[in-house]
Design an enzyme around this catalytic site. Structure first.
Site, PDB file in Angstrom:
ATOM      1  N   HIS A 159     -23.971 -20.248 -17.320  1.00  0.00           N
ATOM      2  CA  HIS A 159     -23.922 -20.249 -15.740  1.00  0.00           C
ATOM      3  C   HIS A 159     -25.091 -21.367 -15.319  1.00  0.00           C
ATOM      4  CE1 HIS A 159     -21.166 -17.030 -15.237  1.00  0.00           C
ATOM      5  NE2 HIS A 159     -22.189 -15.991 -15.900  1.00  0.00           N
ATOM      6  N   ASP A 195     -16.814 -15.967 -22.773  1.00  0.00           N
ATOM      7  CA  ASP A 195     -17.338 -14.946 -21.926  1.00  0.00           C
ATOM      8  C   ASP A 195     -16.621 -14.393 -20.924  1.00  0.00           C
ATOM      9  OD1 ASP A 195     -20.596 -14.219 -21.284  1.00  0.00           O
ATOM     10  OD2 ASP A 195     -19.234 -14.064 -19.679  1.00  0.00           O
ATOM     11  N   HIS A 197     -17.152 -14.259 -17.949  1.00  0.00           N
ATOM     12  CA  HIS A 197     -17.422 -14.930 -16.715  1.00  0.00           C
ATOM     13  C   HIS A 197     -17.074 -16.475 -16.866  1.00  0.00           C
ATOM     14  CE1 HIS A 197     -19.613 -11.133 -16.359  1.00  0.00           C
ATOM     15  NE2 HIS A 197     -19.343 -11.100 -15.284  1.00  0.00           N
ATOM     16  N   ASP A 284     -18.977  -9.726 -23.388  1.00  0.00           N
ATOM     17  CA  ASP A 284     -18.797  -9.010 -22.136  1.00  0.00           C
ATOM     18  C   ASP A 284     -16.952  -8.569 -21.970  1.00  0.00           C
ATOM     19  OD1 ASP A 284     -18.601 -11.367 -21.450  1.00  0.00           O
ATOM     20  OD2 ASP A 284     -20.156 -11.288 -19.808  1.00  0.00           O
TER      21      ASP A 284
END
Ligand SMILES: [Zn+2]
Length: 343
Positions: A159, A195, A197, A284
């Site tokens: 991120h 991931d 996200h 995740d």
């Protein structure tokens, strides 16, 4: 497969993040890496080595110098005002506000942050520089001829963009490693982010580049963090047009749909014919993850590792998310074991 690991990750141990309107203990905490290391060791997946120091130059190849300088000095400047709690921003530089960088450390924290879930602490700087060294040492191994390496990076990185932190991430470990591979002889590098996200930071860093292909499979930003990037129509710009692929899937998407997206991504990687593949390995996507909504079960991660190996490209894994702490070790080790078995 060799693992690169540093105890320095423990120095990043935030007290709280803002979630659901209240300050809660951080989901991203040292026990995650401890669980992964324990499982890698128990399964005897390969040697475990310490990182070699690479200095700031490879970090400055992908991150803005002002941002790096801010991270290096922020805690000292924050505590100089008598504050001893984790530094979290209280506003953001959003639409139609001036894009000028404030002089005050609090203003700079607001300028360089994407969210309020990324506490800057006394140990942040040594932890994030060590994590970058972990990723760079993994890249060293690929350049030495290893088929694959696992960089047990914590805090995660995907991120973090060129000039902002967010989503528990400060330095983009995978991007730093990919750029270093380019700088040391690889002509083309692909980064696949699995991931839950979207890897907004990695996309930001390489969006106008044709030498680094970025692909991400993730929860649809219409309903999932980070909300403001990760849509399918983001294809890259300038020279990078056609070198950015997003595969957003609805929250709750089935395992089979997830693997269809993976096959599409692998097809593009095959077409790109990279010299190296960097995998932003978040687990995740696990069905028991407390902050995500995909359905992968632990054996599915073995399949993931096996499919990644089938690309036949030297591969560096960098740890990203995964917040179901008890199974995180098994899930990560399953990916690595699935890869080992196929390669
Ligand atoms: Zn994630």
């Amino acid at each position: 497969m060799l693992t690169v690991y540093s105890d320095s990750h423990r120095l990043q141990n935030g007290r709280a993040e803002l979630i659901d309107g209240t300050l809660k203990p951080c989901f991203e905490n040292p026990s995650r890496a401890d669980m992964v290391l324990t499982e890698v060791r128990a399964r005897e997946l390969g040697d475990i080595i310490s990182p070699r120091a690479h200095g700031l130059d490879p970090i400055l190849r992908v991150h803005d110098a002002g941002y790096v300088g801010f991270l290096q000095t922020a805690w000292e400047r924050w505590t100089a005002m008598g504050r001893d709690y984790d530094a979290l921003p209280k506003m953001w530089q959003i639409r139609r506000l001036r894009e000028a960088i404030p002089e005050h450390v609090e203003g700079q924290l607001c300028y360089y942050s994407m969210d309020c879930g990324t506490p800057l602490t006394a140990g942040t700087w040594p932890a994030i520089t060590a994590a970058a060294d972990v990723a760079l040492t993994g890249a060293d191994r690929l350049l030495m001829g290893d088929r694959a390496a696992f960089a047990l990076t914590r805090p995660p990185g995907h991120h973090a963009a060129r000039d902002y932190c967010g989503g528990y991430c400060f330095f983009n470990n995978a991007a730093i490693a990919a750029q270093s591979l380019r700088d040391r002889g690889c002509q083309r590098v692909a980064i696949l982010d699995v991931d839950y996200h979207h890897g907004n930071g990695t996309q930001d860093i390489f969006y106008d580049r044709s030498d680094v292909l970025f692909l991400s499979i993730h929860g649809d930003p219409r309903t999932e963090y980070p909300f403001f990037l990760g849509f399918a129509d983001e294809k890259g710009e300038g020279a990078g047009l056609g070198y950015n692929y997003n595969f957003p899937l609805p929250a709750g998407a089935s395992v089979s749909n997830w693997f269809v997206a993976l096959d599409c991504a692998l097809e593009q990687i095959d077409r790109f014919a990279p010299d190296a593949l960097v995998v932003s390995l978040g687990v995740d996507t696990f069905r028991g993850d407390p902050i995500s909504k995909f359905q992968l079960d632990s054996p599915d991660f073995v399949t993931l590792g096996s499919r990644l190996a089938s690309a036949g490209v030297p591969t560096l894994f960098c740890l990203e998310g995964g917040y179901a702490v008890d199974p995180i070790g098994v899930n990560v080790a399953n990916v690595l074991a699935g890869f080992n078995a196929r390669s």
